[in-house]
Write a protein that holds these residues in place. Structure first.
Motif, short mmCIF file in Angstrom:
data_model
loop_
_atom_site.label_atom_id
_atom_site.label_comp_id
_atom_site.label_asym_id
_atom_site.label_seq_id
_atom_site.Cartn_x
_atom_site.Cartn_y
_atom_site.Cartn_z
N GLY A 155 38.18 45.46 7.46
CA GLY A 155 37.66 46.67 8.09
C GLY A 155 36.29 46.37 8.66
N ASN A 156 35.71 47.34 9.34
CA ASN A 156 34.39 47.14 9.95
C ASN A 156 33.32 46.77 8.93
N ILE A 157 33.34 47.43 7.78
CA ILE A 157 32.36 47.13 6.73
C ILE A 157 32.56 45.71 6.21
N ASP A 158 33.81 45.30 6.04
CA ASP A 158 34.09 43.93 5.59
C ASP A 158 33.53 42.91 6.57
N ILE A 159 33.74 43.17 7.86
CA ILE A 159 33.25 42.26 8.89
C ILE A 159 31.73 42.17 8.83
N LEU A 160 31.08 43.30 8.67
CA LEU A 160 29.63 43.32 8.57
C LEU A 160 29.17 42.56 7.33
N ASP A 161 29.84 42.78 6.20
CA ASP A 161 29.48 42.08 4.97
C ASP A 161 29.64 40.57 5.12
N TYR A 162 30.69 40.13 5.78
CA TYR A 162 30.87 38.69 5.99
C TYR A 162 29.76 38.13 6.86
N ARG A 163 29.34 38.89 7.84
CA ARG A 163 28.25 38.44 8.71
C ARG A 163 26.95 38.30 7.93
N VAL A 164 26.66 39.28 7.09
CA VAL A 164 25.45 39.24 6.27
C VAL A 164 25.53 38.09 5.27
N ALA A 165 26.68 37.92 4.63
CA ALA A 165 26.85 36.83 3.66
C ALA A 165 26.69 35.47 4.34
N ALA A 166 27.26 35.33 5.52
CA ALA A 166 27.13 34.07 6.25
C ALA A 166 25.67 33.78 6.56
N ASN A 167 24.93 34.81 6.94
CA ASN A 167 23.52 34.63 7.22
C ASN A 167 22.76 34.22 5.96
#
Length: 178
Positions: free
Chosen positions: A54-66
């Motif tokens: 979902g959108n929140i999951d995508i955002l969380d993956y982006r933050v985790a990657a950073n």
């Protein structure tokens, strides 16, 4: 990278420290690949659906990657600091022992994020808090008049920044509402 870097605190062989910048470059390449995949998932909803994101999951993956990319940068800084550290086995042994605890925070944080395991995330955050107390006591015990004390305090600050990255990854794990 972290394990190899911290092992140099108790070893006379510090040659592995020279490899950290190139290893960090590989993390940077993986990070940018992941960012491109995340963007693709945002644009192509079919891809996001296929990956069950979902959108929140995508955002969380982006933050985790950073956060992972930032951790690689911090470890490179840590390696540089250790390479310039005058060897004092008593102080560096204390730092090594406390730094080993960062590995526990790291492992639990990453596992909790991957498995979306809130209980494990809480354990990681608790370990991080306990770690902060211990690293603070190590920092307080350093004699400011002793040669190399500034470098040791710099290492402590770097360890704190790194442990914060892992705790932030654990913070991304979604709470479970009953």
């Amino acid at each position: 990278m972290f394990r190899d870097t911290t092992s140099c605190l108790v070893s006379d062989d510090r040659s592995v420290l020279d490899t950290m910048p190139s290893r960090d470059d590989e993390i940077d390449r993986q990070y940018f690949l992941l960012v491109r995949l995340i963007r693709s998932a945002m644009v192509a909803k079919k891809l996001a659906t296929a990956l069950n994101l979902g959108n929140i999951d995508i955002l969380d993956y982006r933050v985790a990657a950073n956060l992972l990319e930032t951790a690689g940068d911090i470890i490179t800084d840590l390696a540089h600091s250790i390479s310039e550290l005058p060897i004092s086995k008593s102080d560096t042994k204390k730092l090594y022992d406390v730094a080993k605890e960062i590995e526990n925070v790291h492992e639990k944080s990453i596992t909790s994020f991957i498995e979306n395991n809130r209980k494990l995330a809480i354990e990681a955050i608790t370990l991080h808090r306990n770690y902060q107390k211990k690293i603070h006591s190590v920092g307080s015990s350093i004699d400011p008049k002793k040669q190399g004390s500034i470098q040791l305090l710099n290492l402590i600050f770097t360890f704190e920044k790194l442990s914060r990255c892992w705790a932030d990854v654990a913070d991304l794990v979604k709470p479970v509402y009953t």
